[in-house]
Structure formats: C-alpha cells, structure tokens
Design a protein around this motif. Structure first.
Motif, PDB file in Angstrom:
ATOM      1  N   LYS A   1       3.105   5.659  -3.460  1.00 31.14           N
ATOM      2  CA  LYS A   1       3.241   4.883  -4.710  1.00 31.14           C
ATOM      3  C   LYS A   1       4.131   3.649  -4.531  1.00 31.14           C
ATOM      4  CE  LYS A   1       2.427   8.905  -7.706  1.00 31.14           C
ATOM      5  NZ  LYS A   1       0.974   8.672  -7.811  1.00 31.14           N
ATOM      6  N   ARG A   2       3.874   2.870  -3.493  1.00 37.34           N
ATOM      7  CA  ARG A   2       4.611   1.625  -3.249  1.00 37.34           C
ATOM      8  C   ARG A   2       3.605   0.537  -2.857  1.00 37.34           C
ATOM      9  NH1 ARG A   2       4.441   0.802   2.179  1.00 37.34           N
ATOM     10  NH2 ARG A   2       4.229   2.640   3.498  1.00 37.34           N
ATOM     11  N   ALA A   3       4.084  -0.727  -2.860  1.00 38.67           N
ATOM     12  CA  ALA A   3       3.197  -1.829  -2.452  1.00 38.67           C
ATOM     13  C   ALA A   3       3.014  -1.795  -0.940  1.00 38.67           C
ATOM     14  CB  ALA A   3       3.811  -3.162  -2.863  1.00 38.67           C
ATOM     15  N   ALA A   4       1.790  -2.022  -0.491  1.00 39.00           N
ATOM     16  CA  ALA A   4       1.526  -2.017   0.957  1.00 39.00           C
ATOM     17  C   ALA A   4       2.074  -3.298   1.597  1.00 39.00           C
ATOM     18  CB  ALA A   4       0.029  -1.933   1.200  1.00 39.00           C
ATOM     19  N   GLU A   5       2.518  -3.148   2.853  1.00 41.00           N
ATOM     20  CA  GLU A   5       2.951  -4.333   3.613  1.00 41.00           C
ATOM     21  C   GLU A   5       2.010  -4.505   4.793  1.00 41.00           C
ATOM     22  OE1 GLU A   5       7.108  -4.450   4.590  1.00 41.00           O
ATOM     23  OE2 GLU A   5       7.588  -3.600   2.610  1.00 41.00           O
ATOM     24  N   PHE A   6       1.030  -5.370   4.611  1.00 43.93           N
ATOM     25  CA  PHE A   6       0.021  -5.545   5.654  1.00 43.93           C
ATOM     26  C   PHE A   6       0.492  -6.551   6.703  1.00 43.93           C
ATOM     27  CE2 PHE A   6      -2.631  -4.399   1.882  1.00 43.93           C
ATOM     28  CZ  PHE A   6      -3.062  -3.171   2.368  1.00 43.93           C
ATOM     29  N   THR A   7       0.122  -6.310   7.938  1.00 43.59           N
ATOM     30  CA  THR A   7       0.563  -7.192   9.025  1.00 43.59           C
ATOM     31  C   THR A   7      -0.603  -7.953   9.661  1.00 43.59           C
ATOM     32  OG1 THR A   7       0.239  -5.439  10.639  1.00 43.59           O
ATOM     33  CG2 THR A   7       2.443  -5.618   9.629  1.00 43.59           C
ATOM     34  N   GLY A   8      -1.812  -7.609   9.279  1.00 45.13           N
ATOM     35  CA  GLY A   8      -2.972  -8.270   9.889  1.00 45.13           C
ATOM     36  C   GLY A   8      -3.447  -7.555  11.141  1.00 45.13           C
ATOM     37  N   ARG A   9      -2.834  -6.405  11.436  1.00 41.25           N
ATOM     38  CA  ARG A   9      -3.265  -5.677  12.629  1.00 41.25           C
ATOM     39  C   ARG A   9      -3.910  -4.345  12.275  1.00 41.25           C
ATOM     40  NH1 ARG A   9       0.918  -8.705  14.660  1.00 41.25           N
ATOM     41  NH2 ARG A   9       2.529  -7.465  13.711  1.00 41.25           N
TER      42      ARG A   9
END
Ligand code: T3D
Length: 267
Positions: A259-267
């Motif tokens: 239940k948190r915002a995702a932190e995408f890295t592009g990988r």
C-alpha cells in the motif's frame, strides 16, 4: 552519456529522464533541410542509446512545429539530374519515422504551431500528441504536386478513416487544433504559453513509469494494427514474459501489496 548535444538545428537536453528534442530553425518554420535530417536522426539515436532516457519529447521552436521538406533545398535538388526522390525519402524521412516508432520509449509530440507536409507526418509518428491552441495542420503535399509521404498515408487513415484522410490530402486545407482534437488527431490541447511545461510534465510522468513495460506495450499495440486477433494474442503472451521478468514489475506488485507508491527505475 551527455545530457546535452551540440547540434546546429536541433536542441537536445535531458531532464527528469526526458530527452527534449526541439527543431530549431524558426525562421523556416523548422522545415527539414539536410542538416535537420542529420541532427534529428542523431538526437533520436542518442536518446535510444542513453539508458537514462525514459521518454522523448519532440517539439519545435518559434511559430511553427515543422513545415515539412525545405522547399528551397528541394528546388536545388531538382536541378541535380542524379537526384532520386525515392532514395532521399528512404534515407531521411523514412529513417526518422522508423526510429521514432522503433524507440521502446513513449514519444510525445508537443505541437507548438503549424505542422505541414512531412512535418505533420513527424507529429503523427509520435505516440501522444499535445497541441497548442494555436497549432494547425495541413497535408500541403497536393499543393506542390506530390503525394503524402513520411507515413501520412498510413497514419491518417488509421486515426480518422479514409474519407477524411482523402479530404485533407486532396485539398491540402488546414485544420485547427480544435478540429484535430475532435477528430482524434491530438490527445489534448493546451494554451500556447503552457505547452512546454505541460508536455514536459506529461513526458516526465511517463518517464517515471515502468519503462520496459511501456516500451513493450508500444511494440504490441503498433504490431496489432497489422495482424489478426490470434496473432496479437500470441504476441502479447510473448511480450508479457519479458515484462514479467523486470524489476519494475516486482516493484509494482510489491508496492501495491505494501500500500505505497511504486518507485520504478526503468529496469
Ligand atoms: O524530395 C522530397 O524531399 C520529397 C519529400 C517531401 C516531404 C514534404 O514535406 S513536401 C511538403 C513541403 N512543405 C510544404 O509544402 C509547406 C510549405 N509551407 C506552407 O505551406 C506554409 O508556409 C505554412 C502552411 C507551413 C505556413 O504558412 P504561414 O502563412 O503561416 O507562414 P509563411 O509566411 O508561409 O511561412 C513562414 C516562413 O517560413 C516563410 O519564410 P519568410 O518568407 O518569412 O522568409 C516561408 O518561406 C518559410 N517556410 C515555410 N514553409 C517552408 C518554408 N521555407 C522552406 N520550406 C518550407 N517548407
């Protein structure tokens, strides 16, 4: 890789993982001469190779987005008996269109003014189009006795059907941004003075998403327009295998469960 490139007719700068590419020949409405072809190709290829770039924003400086082929250079080329238009088109315009469509990144066109001839085709090659309220669009080709090229004969019927396409192509009449929005040729219209900021924020939002999944989505959607449902279903399954193997996929699911915002890295 460098966050900026020194090019004569194109500005290239990367901020927030967005490569902003701006055609910069304002006195000619950013018409394509050979230098623009070379510089734009270089900029797109640079963005393609730079792993830190996760979205591309394409725009024009000054009052025009792009007026298509530079007609001054055009007249010079016609004076050369060895000049072949088909070879020129393949080496220049077609290469650019292939590169944009092949980029596994979202490409957003911010259409700041008139888009004419191959300049409109360039905007049509982007995945998302945001127009300024002062933008206009013309096929222009018929007015100089040419057929539409740079992908227009493929892009336009796909978006607006054959009848409206032929209306635009036969007459060369311009349409304004409001009509382009009504016909589904642009995704949205914004006031001219906020176009750059709005389009950059849009691109930055997409750049913060799971890049690999978005790139594969683009590949699947464009391919689906050329194949039947059975083939599209099978291709989706194959690409899903790749998407499911990314860290961004793991992060997206984990973030949802936590239940948190995702932190995408592009990988
Ligand atoms: O061999 C091959 O390469 C085949 C491939 C062809 C691909 C193509 O793109 S063919 C189509 C080429 N483009 C056109 O035919 C468009 C020509 N331009 C226009 O129709 C109008 O300029 C516009 C509708 C784009 C804009 O009209 P307007 O009234 O807002 O502006 P303007 O006054 O006509 O143009 C402003 C300036 O830009 C002007 O320069 P000046 O007089 O102030 O020094 C004009 O000459 C220049 N300009 C506009 N378009 C072009 C151009 N200069 C060179 N080439 C252009 N295409």
């Amino acid at each position: 890789m460098a966050d900026t490139l020194e090019l004569e007719t194109v500005e290239y700068v990367v901020t927030d993982a967005v490569a902003s590419i701006a055609l910069n020949r304002p006195e000619k409405y950013n018409a394509f001469n050979m230098q623009v072809h070379q510089d734009l190709t270089k900029a797109l290829k640079h963005a393609e190779r730079d792993r830190s770039v996760r979205a591309v924003l394409l725009t024009g400086r000054g009052r025009g987005f792009c007026a298509g082929q530079d007609l001054t250079e055009f007249s010079m080329s016609r004076a050369d008996p060895d000049f072949r238009v088909d070879e020129h088109v393949r080496r220049t315009f077609n290469r650019i269109i292939h590169t944009i469509r092949g980029l596994e990144l979202p490409v957003i066109a911010a259409i700041n003014g008139v888009a004419a001839g191959a300049g409109w085709s360039l905007a049509l090659a982007a995945d998302i189009r945001i127009a300024s309220d002062g933008a206009s669009f013309t096929q222009a080709f018929s007015k100089i006795g040419l057929i539409p090229d740079t992908g227009s004969t493929w892009f336009l019927p796909e978006l607006i059907g054959t009848s409206r396409t032929l209306q635009l192509m036969f007459t060369g009449d311009a349409i304004d941004a409001k009509t382009a929005l009504e016909w589904g040729l642009v995704n949205e219209i914004v006031a001219a003075d906020v176009l750059d900021e709005h389009a950059h924020a849009y691109a930055a939002r997409l750049a913060a998403m799971p890049t690999r999944a978005l790139g594969l989505t683009k590949r699947a959607v464009y391919r689906a327009t050329t194949v039947g449902l059975d083939d599209a279903l099978e291709y989706e399954a194959q690409l899903q295998q790749h998407a499911a193997a990314t860290s961004d996929h793991v992060e997206g699911v984990t973030a949802f469960l936590e239940k948190r915002a995702a932190e995408f890295t592009g990988r």
